[in-house]
Design an enzyme around this catalytic site. Sequence first.
Site, short mmCIF file in Angstrom:
data_model
loop_
_atom_site.label_atom_id
_atom_site.label_comp_id
_atom_site.label_asym_id
_atom_site.label_seq_id
_atom_site.Cartn_x
_atom_site.Cartn_y
_atom_site.Cartn_z
N CYS A 132 0.83 -1.22 0.00
CA CYS A 132 0.00 0.00 0.00
C CYS A 132 0.85 1.26 0.00
O CYS A 132 0.33 2.35 -0.17
CB CYS A 132 -0.94 0.01 1.20
SG CYS A 132 -1.71 -1.58 1.50
N HIS B 299 -9.42 3.01 -1.97
CA HIS B 299 -8.02 2.61 -1.77
C HIS B 299 -7.53 1.71 -2.91
O HIS B 299 -7.30 0.53 -2.73
CB HIS B 299 -7.93 1.90 -0.41
CG HIS B 299 -6.54 1.47 -0.02
ND1 HIS B 299 -5.39 2.07 -0.49
CD2 HIS B 299 -6.12 0.48 0.82
CE1 HIS B 299 -4.34 1.46 0.03
NE2 HIS B 299 -4.75 0.49 0.82
#
Lengths: 390, 129
Positions: A87, A336
């Site tokens: 991420c 996301h």
Amino acid sequence: MPLNNTNIVSAAQTKFGALTGVTLREIFSEAVDKATIHAGIPKKDIQAAFIGSFIPEMLVHQGHTAPLLLDFAGLKGIPATRHEDACASGATALRAAIMAIESGLYDTVLVAGVEKMTSVSTSKVTEALAAAADDQFESSIGLTFPGVFAIAAVAHMQKYGTTEEDMALVAVKAHKNAATNPLAQFQKEITLEKAMTPRYVAWPLKLFDCSPISDGAAALVLTSNEKAKKYTDLPVKITGTGQASASMNLCDRSDLTSFSASVDASRQAYKMAGLKPKDMDFAVVHDCFTIAEIIASEDIGFFKPGEGAKAVRDGITALDGDKPINPMGGLKAVGHPVGATGVKQAVVIYRELIGDAGPNQVANHDTALMHNFGGTGATCVVNIMRRADL
Amino acid sequence: MSEKPTIEAYLKNIEEGHFKAYKCVDCGMIIAPPSGSCYGCGSSNMKWAEVSGKGKLVSFTVIHVAPDQFAEEAPYYVAIVELAEGTRVSARLLGFDPLKPEQVRLGINLKLDYEKGKSGATYLAFKPA
């Protein structure tokens, strides 16, 4: 010494969400066009590209993505490298670009992040995301990503008295901020009662504590001081940057109520910028789960350990609070798309700092911090940014 | 017990119900799960060590939404356990109702166990002492 040659002169993102009918390269190309030609920056000025993308091999069956994406976006020929740190892929790509400018190797570079996650089944996405945890010792006993953050939440609740309602309040704030952000996946406010709906994903984390599965891309153009004025009267400078890593396994960490990579990366960035948490007007932090925002707000030094939840309850981190956090809605409500997130966070800070955030504009917008972390918190990047006219 | 430990052998030991940790030959630190270098002194010189099987509950979660291979077992507990020898492992937690996690207290004493999953794999596990 603060960095003094890295300027963001353009920043843009696509809409985040389930972007049906478009593929990885089309999403990427849209963000690049918005950050370059639509901002008056000819593509021929870009000398190199730094791309963040987590796992297109599993999500869209495509590897070696950097040259492919660049070619499609009309930037064929220049050096292009993909950065993968789960991420945090977007922010590690950004850091490589910062180093490239500060070293004098290039004057004008592109940083872009992209992920296309909704073209495979949810179980395939879960499997892909699980690749960012330790496969041999943790994923193999059935520990999931929400589970990792749930374990941190239980430890934080035990040590500091943080409650499920405190976490739900982070989700309520995220949705409220995203309601006025047209690029967000969820442009809808939610009530506390709805956020508390007991649909457990990994106890004590519920559905509304988790960020969604998303498609999207974001892009930045970085330049040296000499070139910046050619593109804008109001660049944003990156004056401090930090990056740290930690053990991938949760069980190898002595403290589960804090993420050491966040603390270490923050210290590096503050020291480099010559600034302190009190000098920050707002922050954009990695709220992949609601508890992650509470812990990040402590790890970046905005609040003392254990006081992050109180800050949410007291409205300090709200858009109109003293220390706004995730003023446009965070990962939680904006979405996301993993590789895009770290770049999008810089886009949000750029827009807030130059006063271009519309209804999501924070009142004080001179200096801000971005915090992007990867996987179980094994990688963290923190950058400090200021308007160049200060 | 004299051969150099490997991850493959560590996982096989769990599968066979005989958990063993690593031990740093140079400083004596007990290490699990396996690490290529000692947390204490940095040495990569390891041997096997038997452990007491005693531990304490550090934190836990109950997995409700599980990956496909574990879906039939959900909801299930995953915990962080600190062994009496000092190192921490991730393991399944047995002996508690997964729908009543609020009854589980951190810090309780645990002992080593194993759980045979529906997938056929054996997981490292702990239960109340």
